[in-house]
Design an enzyme around this catalytic site. Structure first.
Site, PDB file in Angstrom:
ATOM      1  N   LEU A   1      -0.558  36.188  81.428  1.00 14.61           N
ATOM      2  CA  LEU A   1      -0.738  37.094  80.400  1.00 14.61           C
ATOM      3  C   LEU A   1      -1.806  38.141  80.802  1.00 14.61           C
ATOM      4  CD1 LEU A   1      -0.621  36.861  76.730  1.00 14.61           C
ATOM      5  CD2 LEU A   1      -2.851  37.531  77.684  1.00 14.61           C
ATOM      6  N   LEU A   2      -1.611  39.204  80.828  1.00 15.50           N
ATOM      7  CA  LEU A   2      -2.703  40.367  81.065  1.00 15.50           C
ATOM      8  C   LEU A   2      -2.977  40.835  79.683  1.00 15.50           C
ATOM      9  CD1 LEU A   2      -2.824  43.139  83.667  1.00 15.50           C
ATOM     10  CD2 LEU A   2      -2.596  43.862  81.279  1.00 15.50           C
ATOM     11  N   ASN A   3      -4.254  41.209  79.589  1.00 17.10           N
ATOM     12  CA  ASN A   3      -4.630  42.151  78.284  1.00 17.10           C
ATOM     13  C   ASN A   3      -5.508  43.071  78.644  1.00 17.10           C
ATOM     14  OD1 ASN A   3      -5.981  39.608  77.776  1.00 17.10           O
ATOM     15  ND2 ASN A   3      -6.827  40.754  76.270  1.00 17.10           N
ATOM     16  N   ASP A   4      -6.646  43.478  78.038  1.00 18.63           N
ATOM     17  CA  ASP A   4      -7.495  44.340  78.382  1.00 18.63           C
ATOM     18  C   ASP A   4      -7.947  44.816  79.457  1.00 18.63           C
ATOM     19  OD1 ASP A   4      -7.609  43.707  75.473  1.00 18.63           O
ATOM     20  OD2 ASP A   4      -9.767  43.528  75.316  1.00 18.63           O
TER      21      ASP A   4
ATOM     22  N   TYR B   1     -14.561  37.144  78.123  1.00 22.09           N
ATOM     23  CA  TYR B   1     -13.967  38.217  77.433  1.00 22.09           C
ATOM     24  C   TYR B   1     -14.443  39.536  77.894  1.00 22.09           C
ATOM     25  CZ  TYR B   1     -11.877  35.348  73.669  1.00 22.09           C
ATOM     26  OH  TYR B   1     -11.025  34.396  72.566  1.00 22.09           O
ATOM     27  N   SER B   2     -13.653  40.721  77.336  1.00 24.94           N
ATOM     28  CA  SER B   2     -13.929  42.032  77.807  1.00 24.94           C
ATOM     29  C   SER B   2     -15.273  42.566  78.064  1.00 24.94           C
ATOM     30  CB  SER B   2     -13.175  42.904  76.972  1.00 24.94           C
ATOM     31  OG  SER B   2     -11.543  42.733  77.234  1.00 24.94           O
TER      32      SER B   2
END
Length: 479
Positions: free
Chosen positions: A38-41, A100-101
């Site tokens: 999974l990829l997000n920000d 986290y981001s």
């Protein structure tokens, strides 16, 4: 496990699944995606020593959210990308449940990454730390540990630091939640990047004319553009209102002016960055040519994630194309970076096309990894519609002055739509990529972004309604 063990385990997961991932007919051709999982920000966007770097939130081991790594791609032209070694892994006591981001800044030839260390304790509490890692080459990073702990007056939902320099000082804005469960953006300053002083909230619920505006603000980004400051945020908890705020979480901006001395950000109303289904956690950077470039996560966390047909192929989500930002008449305009033109091949061009109520398939206009440009030479007198591969459609209604994107929901099978108001329709710029759509309306005044999953063999594009236009189409090479 040691840091090396974390890196080897994630790399091994990518290698074991690489063949399966590549078999997916919905795998994109010119967008950035995770090698597996999974990829997000988007994180840490920067041009460092002439090279573009895009980091991203990554769970290599599942197509669901978990303890995030920072994946990493680099490029010299925004077109051809190299998969780099993992930049950050959740291998320390202060980030063991996720790196986290965050963001990146170049200072004296060193690349500084700021990110949120996420910790969940055995008794169910959350701890949060704003952390630093430093690199000489932009590839290998040495963690320096937390540089900012949770200040008083906020819950542990305190994350996503964006750092910049102005007039010899460094500034950081962090997304936050107050004890009353109200979202905010909080400003800090530093002389050396290691020691940070809180300046205060610059925006949030019950400030600057806002009322309650969500229970958490994620992914803040503050920058100057054409003489004013723009604050990007991703608020959570907004209720749908008219045609706005229909995704689970939103991504948008305030335009205004930040008084750095008095710590006051006078701003206008909130505007959504993208009108489609799949856009969140946008971040920008300024490149060596002076352009302000934006990437967004072409996805969102909602109940439909697990139903996406890429999941059996062991991957999910992608980033948007890079977009250049400009301010025109008080609003952000988004346009694809010029470099994307290098992907073009096999141009098809049709002039003086007129449709009068028919549903037409135009000669040579079809595809699934395709760029289209439409210019209307007559007022769109009635409904105008484009159908993409019998799975999604874009409809303009001149009487209602509305434009609507529609697709089939992957979980329910029902049609769903997103709509916005426009005064008129003069041009469309459409990018199709296997299972994604990015549609720029009237030179980027509005943008619709969506994932969709048509029959892999279907390449049809239909036009219907009452309009006159010219159309140019290119097939696009792989990235």
């Amino acid at each position: 496990m040691t840091e090396i063990d974390f890196f080897k385990k994630a790399h091994g997961e990518a290698e074991r699944n690489r063949h399966l991932v590549r078999q997916d007919p919905y795998r994109l051709k010119y967008h950035l995606m995770p090698p597996v999982g999974l990829l997000n920000d988007p994180n840490g966007l920067i041009q460092f020593k002439g090279v573009y770097h895009v980091f991203y939130q990554w769970n290599p081991f599942d197509t669901a959210h978990g303890a995030k790594y920072w994946g990493h791609y680099s490029s010299r032209d925004l077109i051809h990308w190299e998969e780099e070694p993992i930049a950050l892994a959740p291998d320390q006591c202060y980030d063991r449940n996720g790196c986290y981001s965050g963001s990146a800044i170049d200072v004296d030839g060193k690349l500084y990454l700021f990110y949120t260390g996420n910790v969940k304790t055995e008794d169910g509490r959350r701890e949060t730390y704003q952390c630093l890692a430093v690199s000489e080459d932009g590839i290998h990073f040495a963690k320096k540990g937390p540089v900012l702990e949770l200040p008083k007056g906020y819950t542990a939902h305190f994350r996503d630091p964006k750092v910049w320099e102005k007039d010899g000082c460094f500034y950081m804005v962090v997304g936050a939640q107050t004890p009353n469960q109200e979202g905010a953006a909080v400003l800090f300053t530093s002389k050396d990047l290691y020691h940070w002083e809180e300046k205060g909230k610059i925006a949030g619920s019950w400030m600057n004319g806002l009322e309650d505006f969500g229970y958490m603000w994620e992914c803040p980004d503050l920058f100057e553009l054409d003489g004013q400051e723009i604050l990007l945020i991703s608020p959570q908890g907004l209720e749908p209102s008219g045609y706005e705020y229909h995704n689970l979480f939103q991504s948008g901006y305030f335009a205004g002016k930040l008084d750095y001395e008095r710590v006051i950000f006078n701003h206008g109303s909130f505007a959504e960055l993208d009108r489609g289904f799949d856009f969140y956690a946008a971040q920008t950077f300024k490149d060596d040519s002076g352009r302000r470039i934006l990437y967004g996560w072409m996805g969102i966390t909602d109940e439909d994630e697990s139903s996406q047909p890429t999941v059996p192929y062991r991957w999910i989500h992608a980033l948007t194309m890079p977009r250049v930002l400009e301010m025109k008449n008080g609003r952000l305009i988004q346009t694809p970076v010029e470099e994307l033109k290098k992907l073009r091949k096999d141009k098809t061009e049709l002039h003086d096309v007129e449709i009068n109520g028919e549903r037409l398939k135009l000669d040579g206009i079809s595809g699934k990894t395709t760029e289209l440009m439409l210019k209307f030479f007559k007022n769109v007198r009635g409904m105008f519609k484009m159908d993409f591969r019998n799975e999604a459609s874009l409809t303009y209604n001149p009487d209602q002055k509305e434009i609507q994107l529609q697709r089939r929901n992957v979980r329910t099978g029902m049609q769903e739509s997103r709509t916005c108001k426009i005064l008129s329709l003069s041009n469309l710029h459409v990018f199709m990529d296997q299972s994604s759509l990015e549609i720029f309306i009237n030179g980027g005044e509005e943008v619709f972004t969506a994932r969709y999953f048509p029959d892999p063999e279907d390449e049809t594009i239909f036009f219907s309604g009452d309009a006159g236009f010219s159309v140019s189409m290119w097939n696009l090479e792989d990235k």
